[in-house]
Design a protein around this motif. Structure first.
Motif, mmCIF file in Angstrom:
data_model
loop_
_atom_site.group_PDB
_atom_site.id
_atom_site.type_symbol
_atom_site.label_atom_id
_atom_site.label_comp_id
_atom_site.label_asym_id
_atom_site.label_seq_id
_atom_site.Cartn_x
_atom_site.Cartn_y
_atom_site.Cartn_z
ATOM 1 N N GLU A 29 45.552 45.685 48.168
ATOM 2 C CA GLU A 29 45.039 44.647 47.285
ATOM 3 C C GLU A 29 44.426 45.289 46.037
ATOM 4 O O GLU A 29 43.588 46.174 46.123
ATOM 5 N N LEU A 30 44.870 44.830 44.882
ATOM 6 C CA LEU A 30 44.364 45.344 43.617
ATOM 7 C C LEU A 30 43.032 44.663 43.294
ATOM 8 O O LEU A 30 42.955 43.444 43.256
ATOM 9 N N ILE A 31 41.998 45.467 43.080
ATOM 10 C CA ILE A 31 40.695 44.874 42.770
ATOM 11 C C ILE A 31 40.279 45.131 41.323
ATOM 12 O O ILE A 31 39.372 44.475 40.815
ATOM 13 N N TYR A 32 40.922 46.065 40.630
ATOM 14 C CA TYR A 32 40.588 46.360 39.247
ATOM 15 C C TYR A 32 41.790 47.041 38.616
ATOM 16 O O TYR A 32 42.426 47.879 39.234
ATOM 17 N N ARG A 33 42.121 46.670 37.349
ATOM 18 C CA ARG A 33 43.274 47.279 36.681
ATOM 19 C C ARG A 33 42.938 47.591 35.233
ATOM 20 O O ARG A 33 42.469 46.735 34.509
#
Length: 115
Positions: free
Chosen positions: A62-66
């Protein structure tokens, strides 16, 4: 590919170095994540268009920051009429695209012999 509000594709402008040589010009463009098959270079109406398409990144969690932008690259240059557009060359290596733009033979400096 991501789109902007007008539903047009969003591009990132690659950072470049441009050098002049006795034989012409060299453009080096940073295009991380772009492979040979993802590069498209066109010349039309005196303009050089460089397009670099990245492969989509598959997330394994799961991507939490990009912060990394995953847009494709695009840059357009108006070409000097002295460039021989039939002899352009290009290669990509480790995310650096190198485009060579040779001068036409008629505009290269030459030595005139005196008789």
């Amino acid at each position: 590919m991501a789109s902007n509000e007008d539903n047009r594709p969003a591009f990132v402008t690659p950072l470049v170095d441009i050098e002049t040589t006795d034989d012409g010009y060299v453009i080096r463009a940073e295009m991380p994540g772009v492979e040979k098959g993802g590069v498209e270079i066109t010349v039309d109406h005196g303009e050089l268009t460089i397009l670099g398409r990245r492969k989509p990144t598959e997330l394994t969690a799961e991507l939490i920051y990009r912060e990394i932008q995953h847009h494709d690259f695009r840059r357009v240059y108006e070409l000097d009429p002295s460039i021989d557009t039939t002899k352009l060359g290009a290669k990509i290596d480790d995310g650096i695209l190198t485009v060579t733009l040779p001068k036409a033979e008629t505009v290269k400096p030459r030595k005139i012999s005196v008789q």
